[in-house]
Design an enzyme around this catalytic site. Structure first.
Site, PDB file in Angstrom:
ATOM      1  N   GLY A  54      -3.788  11.740   0.996  1.00  0.00           N
ATOM      2  CA  GLY A  54      -4.950  11.949   1.767  1.00  0.00           C
ATOM      3  C   GLY A  54      -6.194  12.603   1.317  1.00  0.00           C
ATOM      4  O   GLY A  54      -5.966  13.315   0.329  1.00  0.00           O
ATOM      5  N   CYS A  81       1.307  13.462  -2.903  1.00  0.00           N
ATOM      6  CA  CYS A  81       0.039  14.275  -3.096  1.00  0.00           C
ATOM      7  C   CYS A  81      -0.338  14.912  -2.032  1.00  0.00           C
ATOM      8  O   CYS A  81       0.319  16.172  -1.854  1.00  0.00           O
ATOM      9  CB  CYS A  81      -0.966  13.016  -3.363  1.00  0.00           C
ATOM     10  SG  CYS A  81      -2.534  13.658  -3.946  1.00  0.00           S
ATOM     11  N   TYR A  82      -1.374  14.692  -1.037  1.00  0.00           N
ATOM     12  CA  TYR A  82      -1.332  15.589   0.056  1.00  0.00           C
ATOM     13  C   TYR A  82      -0.277  15.828   0.990  1.00  0.00           C
ATOM     14  O   TYR A  82       0.017  16.721   1.472  1.00  0.00           O
ATOM     15  CB  TYR A  82      -2.594  14.631   1.055  1.00  0.00           C
ATOM     16  CG  TYR A  82      -2.883  15.477   2.037  1.00  0.00           C
ATOM     17  CD1 TYR A  82      -3.728  16.588   2.196  1.00  0.00           C
ATOM     18  CD2 TYR A  82      -2.356  15.184   3.443  1.00  0.00           C
ATOM     19  CE1 TYR A  82      -3.990  17.214   3.350  1.00  0.00           C
ATOM     20  CE2 TYR A  82      -2.705  15.920   4.548  1.00  0.00           C
ATOM     21  CZ  TYR A  82      -3.377  16.837   4.437  1.00  0.00           C
ATOM     22  OH  TYR A  82      -3.609  17.698   5.671  1.00  0.00           O
ATOM     23  N   HIS A 168       1.286  10.139  -7.962  1.00  0.00           N
ATOM     24  CA  HIS A 168       1.546   8.799  -7.098  1.00  0.00           C
ATOM     25  C   HIS A 168       2.261   8.016  -7.625  1.00  0.00           C
ATOM     26  O   HIS A 168       2.082   7.118  -8.761  1.00  0.00           O
ATOM     27  CB  HIS A 168       0.064   8.077  -6.967  1.00  0.00           C
ATOM     28  CG  HIS A 168      -0.956   8.609  -6.180  1.00  0.00           C
ATOM     29  ND1 HIS A 168      -0.641   8.662  -4.818  1.00  0.00           N
ATOM     30  CD2 HIS A 168      -1.855   9.915  -6.366  1.00  0.00           C
ATOM     31  CE1 HIS A 168      -1.729   9.541  -4.422  1.00  0.00           C
ATOM     32  NE2 HIS A 168      -2.381  10.114  -5.174  1.00  0.00           N
ATOM     33  N   GLU A 170       3.608   5.244  -6.636  1.00  0.00           N
ATOM     34  CA  GLU A 170       3.576   4.099  -6.329  1.00  0.00           C
ATOM     35  C   GLU A 170       2.516   3.188  -7.003  1.00  0.00           C
ATOM     36  O   GLU A 170       2.397   2.036  -6.873  1.00  0.00           O
ATOM     37  CB  GLU A 170       3.034   3.966  -4.869  1.00  0.00           C
ATOM     38  CG  GLU A 170       1.468   4.316  -4.567  1.00  0.00           C
ATOM     39  CD  GLU A 170       1.470   5.978  -4.384  1.00  0.00           C
ATOM     40  OE1 GLU A 170       2.339   6.790  -4.729  1.00  0.00           O
ATOM     41  OE2 GLU A 170       0.558   6.566  -3.833  1.00  0.00           O
ATOM     42  N   SER A 222      -8.053 -22.608   9.879  1.00  0.00           N
ATOM     43  CA  SER A 222      -9.246 -22.323   9.191  1.00  0.00           C
ATOM     44  C   SER A 222      -9.246 -22.907   7.547  1.00  0.00           C
ATOM     45  O   SER A 222     -10.172 -23.319   7.113  1.00  0.00           O
ATOM     46  CB  SER A 222      -9.655 -20.770   8.736  1.00  0.00           C
ATOM     47  OG  SER A 222      -8.518 -20.280   8.216  1.00  0.00           O
ATOM     48  N   ASP A 226      -3.536 -17.253   5.398  1.00  0.00           N
ATOM     49  CA  ASP A 226      -2.689 -17.245   6.709  1.00  0.00           C
ATOM     50  C   ASP A 226      -2.502 -17.983   7.753  1.00  0.00           C
ATOM     51  O   ASP A 226      -1.277 -18.228   8.111  1.00  0.00           O
ATOM     52  CB  ASP A 226      -3.322 -15.740   7.203  1.00  0.00           C
ATOM     53  CG  ASP A 226      -3.528 -14.642   6.126  1.00  0.00           C
ATOM     54  OD1 ASP A 226      -2.985 -14.825   5.120  1.00  0.00           O
ATOM     55  OD2 ASP A 226      -4.523 -13.698   6.311  1.00  0.00           O
ATOM     56  N   LYS A 366       0.067  -9.824   2.224  1.00  0.00           N
ATOM     57  CA  LYS A 366      -0.642 -10.828   1.727  1.00  0.00           C
ATOM     58  C   LYS A 366       0.237 -11.813   0.867  1.00  0.00           C
ATOM     59  O   LYS A 366       0.518 -12.963   0.742  1.00  0.00           O
ATOM     60  CB  LYS A 366      -2.184 -10.629   1.086  1.00  0.00           C
ATOM     61  CG  LYS A 366      -2.595 -11.986   0.846  1.00  0.00           C
ATOM     62  CD  LYS A 366      -3.598 -12.279   2.089  1.00  0.00           C
ATOM     63  CE  LYS A 366      -4.425 -13.240   2.100  1.00  0.00           C
ATOM     64  NZ  LYS A 366      -5.268 -13.516   3.465  1.00  0.00           N
TER      65      LYS A 366
END
Ligand code: XMP
Length: 510
Positions: A54, A81-82, A168, A170, A222, A226, A366
């Site tokens: 954060g 982290c935070y 981190h 990740e 569209s 997606d 995605k």
């Protein structure tokens, strides 16, 4: 299915954490810290919790806090982290600010011991980004790793299954980050790896076959990733009961309308209605120069055309939307991520007259949507296409939109794309297009003076489109493109390359 809760305290990598966990075939869900109580966490049966990073300091009044009761639920927790500092703060440790000794970037981690470091070398590189640090671990905790300036780069309370890391794990810069996450997920939380993307398409098709049996389902297609994946998924489930409406506003890329129609109608035999509304849009946009005004007109006209088409179909039972997980999070249900006002995550208005909304891709990222697209047989060209804004070329044509400028935008964009693919630049740039500026300049062609449009090329390299750098396209490729455009596109006599990053510029020009 075993689930991990990613409790979001506003960190920039929260989506990445969930994706990493899912890449280990364990389902992860991101929920904002103020949207779920301890009781709900317990009820939902999570096998583990990850506190995200954060932007705050735990002693700031405005910083996000959570009930310390969470530490006593008996569910394993990993604080990042935070989240690591917050865990220490909740358990009554001490946090201090290192003010002049922030650690940022790649840092050497020295592991002492610790459950989540099983199989991790004593020394490895991790990604740090902090000013505050845990100066005294809470009772019951031990320090499990340090760096040259951080006395508590990691801590654990093994008996309570509480773990914290200042860095981190990740991000890919943390060499053994995945190993640490996997140790937490499998060795500590004892999760089963049963979230499998390849099952998703099969199970969803079966599910919607039953749930939507006999119902008429409407979908706005569209041609983007997606809605394309969704169309195919539902087509496989309910066949002709799915009606896809493709609104062609005339601001698509060159031949795009025909391409989308061809793929869905001819290749997949999808029930598709193409609403050719080019003239309608152009008339509405006549004389309009202000970017937001253009967006609004296109947005409302789109709904109008869609509504007319829907009316022709009579009673509609279900509206299906290609909402994906980042849309859900960004629209405020989950987290902190910056909300992009121009993204129409609110969806279509309810007065179209349907009874139910179905959003089968709601839980997917995605890359997961793309994987399903490939599995369903969607052409790679469609699956990996670059993002294209809803208002299309309108935001790439500065000033008034005219038929001439649309043609310039389409023809030049087609050349740019062709050359980028030919020279492999499409692998370096995440989005690339041309912009028809509203500027004319003097040129010379043969013996004659010209007064044509100045066209800008734009190519950006980015992970998340929130920030971006301009792509370092080799000069010789730029030269080929410039010369082809000035030769082949009528009305353009000057080509420039946009070398501005985001910020301060945005990706699009409008
Ligand atoms: P910006 O220009 O805000 O673009 O840096 C970031 C990303 O968002 C896309 N974009 C839009 N997408 N409707 C959309 O659906 C819009 O009005 C719009 N404006 C920008 C842009 O193409 C880029 O990928």
């Amino acid at each position: 299915m075993d689930k991990i809760l990613v409790l979001d305290f506003g960190g920039q990598y929260n989506q990445l954490i969930a994706r990493r966990v899912r890449s280990l075939n364990v389902y992860a869900e991101i929920i904002n810290f103020d949207k779920i109580t301890c009781e709900e966490i317990k009820e939902k049966g999570y096998k583990g919790i990850i506190f995200t990073g954060g932007p705050n300091s735990v002693y700031d009044e405005s910083s996000p806090h959570y009930s310390p009761d969470i530490l006593n639920l008996g569910i394993p927790i990993l604080g990042i982290c935070y989240g690591h500092q917050l865990m220490a703060y909740m358990a009554k440790g001490t946090i201090e600010s290192a003010k002049d000794q922030s650690e940022y970037g790649k840092t050497l981690l020295e592991v002492k011991n610790g459950t989540i470091f099983e199989g991790v070398p004593k020394e490895s590189i991790v990604w740090m980004s902090h000013t505050d640090y845990v100066s005294k671990v809470p009772d019951g905790f031990t320090v499990t790793a340090v760096t040259s300036v951080c006395p508590c780069a990691a801590m654990e309370n093994k008996s309570k299954n509480l773990y914290g890391v200042q860095f981190h794990p990740e991000v890919t810069h943390s060499e053994y980050g995945m190993k640490m996450l996997s140790n937490f997920i499998f060795n500590v939380c004892k999760c089963k790896a049963d979230w499998k993307m390849d099952d998703f398409a099969k199970t969803s098709i079966e599910k919607y076959k039953k749930e939507l049996a006999g119902k008429k389902v409407l979908l706005a297609l569209s041609g983007g990733v997606d809605s394309s994946v969704l169309a195919l998924l539902l087509h496989k489930a309910i066949g002709k009961n799915l009606v896809c409406v493709f609104v062609d506003h005339g601001l698509l890329r060159k031949n795009e309308g025909d391409y989308v129609e061809k793929v869905f109608k001819e290749k997949f035999d999808v029930n598709l209605i193409r609403a050719n509304a080019q003239d309608k849009f152009l008339t509405k946009l006549k004389g309009v120069t202000e970017p937001e005004q253009k967006r609004k007109i296109i947005g409302s006209e789109f709904i109008e055309v869609f509504r007319e088409e829907a009316k022709k179909m009579g009673e509609i039972d279900v509206l299906s939307q290609g909402t994906i997980y980042p849309d859900v999070i960004e629209s405020g249900k989950g987290s902190s991520a910056v909300i992009k006002s121009h993204h129409n995550v609110g969806g279509l208005p309810k007065d179209i007259g349907f009874k139910e909304i179905v959003e089968p891709l709601r839980d997917l990222f995605k890359d997961e949507v793309r994987a399903i697209g490939l599995e369903l047989g969607l052409p790679e060209e469609l699956v990996y296409r670059q993002p294209f804004p809803g208002p299309g070329l309108a935001v790439r044509i500065i000033g008034e939109i005219t038929a001439e400028k649309i043609k310039i935008a389409q023809d030049s964009d087609a050349i740019l794309r062709e050359e980028f693919i030919k020279h492999g630049i499409d692998k370096m740039a995440n989005q690339y297009f041309t912009v028809v500026t509203d500027t004319h300049s003097v040129g010379v062609m043969g013996d004659a003076r010209t007064y044509g449009y100045t066209l800008s090329l734009r190519a950006v390299t980015t992970d998340d489109f929130m920030t971006a750098t301009w792509t370092r396209v080799p000069f010789d490729v730029l030269e080929i493109i410039s010369s082809r455009i000035t030769n082949e596109v009528k009305g353009v006599n000057r080509v420039v390359y946009d070398i501005t990053s985001k910020p301060p510029a945005t990706v699009e020009w409008e």
